[in-house]
Design an enzyme around this catalytic site. Sequence first.
Site, PDB file in Angstrom:
ATOM      1  N   GLU A  40       1.137 -48.545  -5.972  1.00 44.14           N
ATOM      2  CA  GLU A  40       2.542 -48.432  -5.433  1.00 44.14           C
ATOM      3  C   GLU A  40       2.636 -47.479  -4.378  1.00 44.14           C
ATOM      4  O   GLU A  40       2.301 -46.375  -4.692  1.00 44.14           O
ATOM      5  CB  GLU A  40       3.621 -48.244  -6.429  1.00 44.14           C
ATOM      6  CG  GLU A  40       4.842 -48.470  -5.682  1.00 44.14           C
ATOM      7  CD  GLU A  40       6.175 -48.378  -6.750  1.00 44.14           C
ATOM      8  OE1 GLU A  40       5.827 -48.320  -7.894  1.00 44.14           O
ATOM      9  OE2 GLU A  40       7.490 -48.281  -6.366  1.00 44.14           O
ATOM     10  N   ARG A 270      -5.743 -43.970 -19.687  1.00 46.19           N
ATOM     11  CA  ARG A 270      -5.439 -43.419 -18.478  1.00 46.19           C
ATOM     12  C   ARG A 270      -6.400 -42.006 -18.599  1.00 46.19           C
ATOM     13  O   ARG A 270      -6.497 -41.396 -19.555  1.00 46.19           O
ATOM     14  CB  ARG A 270      -4.134 -42.990 -18.023  1.00 46.19           C
ATOM     15  CG  ARG A 270      -3.235 -42.497 -19.036  1.00 46.19           C
ATOM     16  CD  ARG A 270      -1.838 -42.591 -18.909  1.00 46.19           C
ATOM     17  NE  ARG A 270      -1.353 -41.763 -17.805  1.00 46.19           N
ATOM     18  CZ  ARG A 270      -0.773 -42.474 -16.356  1.00 46.19           C
ATOM     19  NH1 ARG A 270      -0.587 -43.642 -16.388  1.00 46.19           N
ATOM     20  NH2 ARG A 270      -0.411 -41.619 -15.483  1.00 46.19           N
ATOM     21  N   LYS A 280       3.102 -39.350 -10.567  1.00 49.48           N
ATOM     22  CA  LYS A 280       3.699 -39.380  -9.418  1.00 49.48           C
ATOM     23  C   LYS A 280       5.005 -38.727  -9.276  1.00 49.48           C
ATOM     24  O   LYS A 280       5.434 -38.178  -8.431  1.00 49.48           O
ATOM     25  CB  LYS A 280       3.615 -40.690  -8.707  1.00 49.48           C
ATOM     26  CG  LYS A 280       2.423 -41.006  -7.888  1.00 49.48           C
ATOM     27  CD  LYS A 280       2.462 -42.248  -6.983  1.00 49.48           C
ATOM     28  CE  LYS A 280       2.201 -43.651  -7.795  1.00 49.48           C
ATOM     29  NZ  LYS A 280       2.016 -44.619  -7.270  1.00 49.48           N
TER      30      LYS A 280
HETATM   31  P1  ATP Z   1       1.767 -42.530 -12.096  1.00 48.14           P
HETATM   32  O1  ATP Z   1       1.971 -42.868 -13.519  1.00 48.14           O
HETATM   33  O2  ATP Z   1       1.159 -41.178 -11.781  1.00 48.14           O
HETATM   34  O3  ATP Z   1       3.125 -42.343 -11.681  1.00 48.14           O
HETATM   35  P2  ATP Z   1       1.637 -45.204 -11.113  1.00 48.14           P
HETATM   36  O4  ATP Z   1       0.861 -45.792 -12.560  1.00 48.14           O
HETATM   37  O5  ATP Z   1       2.900 -45.420 -11.248  1.00 48.14           O
HETATM   38  O6  ATP Z   1       1.044 -43.579 -11.244  1.00 48.14           O
HETATM   39  P3  ATP Z   1       0.539 -46.831  -9.605  1.00 48.14           P
HETATM   40  O7  ATP Z   1       0.445 -46.653  -7.857  1.00 48.14           O
HETATM   41  O8  ATP Z   1       1.096 -47.918 -10.048  1.00 48.14           O
HETATM   42  O9  ATP Z   1       0.929 -45.419  -9.905  1.00 48.14           O
HETATM   43  O10 ATP Z   1      -1.109 -46.929 -10.041  1.00 48.14           O
HETATM   44  C1  ATP Z   1      -1.908 -47.695  -9.274  1.00 48.14           C
HETATM   45  C2  ATP Z   1      -3.343 -48.088 -10.377  1.00 48.14           C
HETATM   46  O11 ATP Z   1      -3.475 -47.007 -10.796  1.00 48.14           O
HETATM   47  C3  ATP Z   1      -2.542 -48.736 -11.521  1.00 48.14           C
HETATM   48  O12 ATP Z   1      -3.535 -49.627 -12.080  1.00 48.14           O
HETATM   49  C4  ATP Z   1      -2.588 -47.547 -12.712  1.00 48.14           C
HETATM   50  O13 ATP Z   1      -2.549 -47.954 -14.116  1.00 48.14           O
HETATM   51  C5  ATP Z   1      -3.744 -46.736 -12.164  1.00 48.14           C
HETATM   52  N1  ATP Z   1      -3.486 -45.242 -12.713  1.00 48.14           N
HETATM   53  C6  ATP Z   1      -2.330 -44.597 -12.515  1.00 48.14           C
HETATM   54  N2  ATP Z   1      -2.505 -43.396 -13.059  1.00 48.14           N
HETATM   55  C7  ATP Z   1      -3.896 -43.372 -13.699  1.00 48.14           C
HETATM   56  C8  ATP Z   1      -4.385 -42.227 -14.659  1.00 48.14           C
HETATM   57  N3  ATP Z   1      -3.885 -41.262 -14.716  1.00 48.14           N
HETATM   58  N4  ATP Z   1      -5.656 -42.616 -15.043  1.00 48.14           N
HETATM   59  C9  ATP Z   1      -6.289 -43.935 -14.652  1.00 48.14           C
HETATM   60  N5  ATP Z   1      -5.654 -44.919 -14.022  1.00 48.14           N
HETATM   61  C10 ATP Z   1      -4.332 -44.481 -13.665  1.00 48.14           C
HETATM   62 MG    MG Z   2       3.210 -47.639 -11.934  1.00 45.74          MG
END
Ligand code: ATP
Ligand code: MG
Length: 563
Positions: A40, A270, A280
């Site tokens: 995102e 994760r 984020k």
């Molecule tokens: P955050 O949890 O840091 O706010 P998010 O999941 O909202 O991040 P996205 O932009 O939705 O951020 O993530 C894109 C992809 O990255 C998703 O498929 C998510 O599962 C993966 N992702 C996010 N954080 C991690 C992490 N710490 N380890 C592995 N994969 C991750």
């Molecule tokens: Mg997300």
Amino acid sequence: MNDADQDSESEIGTDFIREIVREDLAAGRYDGLVTRFPPEPNGYLHIGHAKSICLNFGIAEEFGGRCNLRFDDTNPAREEQAFIEAIKEDVTWLGFDWGEHLHFASDYFEQLYLWAEGLIEAGKAYVDDLPVDEMRAYRGSLTEAGRNSPYRDREIGENLDLFRRMRAGEFPDGARVLRAKIDMASGNMNLRDPVLYRILHAEHPRTGTEWCIYPNYDFAHGQSDAIEEVTHSLCTLEFADHRPLYEWLLESIGTAIGTGARPKQYEFSRLNLSHAALSKRRLTQLVAEGCVDGWDDPRMPTISGLRRRGVPAAAVRDFISRLAITRSDGVVEMAMLEHCIREQLNQVAPRRMAVLRPLKVVIENYPDDKSELLVAQNHPGNPDMGTREVPFSRELYVERDDFMEDPPRKFFRLGPGREVRLRYAYFITCKEVIKDAGGEVVELRCTYDPETKGGNAPDGRKVKGTIHWVSAAHAVAAEVRLYENLFNSEEPPGGDEFLADLNPGSLEILPRVWLEPGLAEVTPGQTVQFERLGYFCRDLGASAVFNRTLGLRDSWAKIKSKA
Ligand code: ATP
Ligand code: MG
């Protein structure tokens, strides 16, 4: 189990996701393999995202498939073009290429809308007028079933009419939503008539003001996967509870790919990293509140922060390859990431000399008007990296803590009357210590032995200490920034308390350090080793600034042997 304990597993490609992929391909369930990385664009990528990127792009490479970069841009209130650009830059820097396959969920808004109408026509979705707080109350809880909304049994025609008017902009934000009609008593909260569309009169970075209703994550995600013919939709464990909805939507809409199969979602653990905040929301807060100098502050666990700190992309990939791809969450030690960075930099970083906390040395028996060039190795372990010349003259700088006026027995560096080797130069002996009025040592008067050029005495006499130095007349000045962990705790506390855990000593600026003259040529972003001090990267922005990537001491072996 600790996330990092299964080193070997993913190296040989036998984690459970690769097993599934291998089996699906062998069984011919899909025409080919397609994965996607779906960020995102509401912030910068962090090292956690690197796990997902390396997994998605890595699997595609290994199995001859492709990986799409798809922006999940369904919430215009929080998303920006600048984030889109930064994310593309970071994925590229990590070494991956999406080729033609740069996609946006917003590209599918029209198709998604038509599918939503289709659900309404099939009696599987309805427009709900309940205000947000009432909708929440109707939803029930984990221990208590929800109740049907009074609007749940609206006629299909009325639902269609209202949904079209939502799209036409007749209603204000929040007035109505489109919900799936599933089961308000489901044990899975995500199946209690989840919201699919909401009204949001906001300008979208790509579609402008064309839309005032937006699909939410759940409605956009699986359908975008289907449109792109994604076969394996890999995401983190928190989405496991969304999987039944993902499947319900694909089935209800009737989307199929290739051989008639559907995309399938798989969840993996994760990455959590000690001494860091990988979310984020938290990173946004650190930037917004000025706790750091932007998203690419070298203390940030963002990809751009790591890059600015001088971390090679290969080190990030190596680190990720050592993580287990499992279904149990754990915390990985920052020391393990640092170990991978050192391993990489140790091989590739040219050696140079710099003095961070200078103490002047005058070589009394070296002529005032003389200087000479001495040959120094660029990498003692790798002769292929060649040599360079460093100037030597009567006045030098050495490191303040390489001198002790009253040294303990085991201190082998400079002290009154002691002889040491200057790296690549000569043996010198300290003859006199000069102090200022406050008693602080400001200068050492030394002599050198001209017979020891290159660092060896022809009479076979040994010295125990070798120290680095720069010639005062030739040195170039720079600023050095030293970084430590951003947080004190291994696992920074949740909520807003995490700000109280910030390490006040995470940045130390040394405004005036002295570098051997060749360091003026280092290009922005290049990392070198300052001998005996650590790895330093010429800053990408400010000129004559070097960021310390890491010191030389590695604590990972110790941590690992304890575990
Ligand atoms: P955050 O949890 O840091 O706010 P998010 O999941 O909202 O991040 P996205 O932009 O939705 O951020 O993530 C894109 C992809 O990255 C998703 O498929 C998510 O599962 C993966 N992702 C996010 N954080 C991690 C992490 N710490 N380890 C592995 N994969 C991750
Ligand atoms: Mg997300």
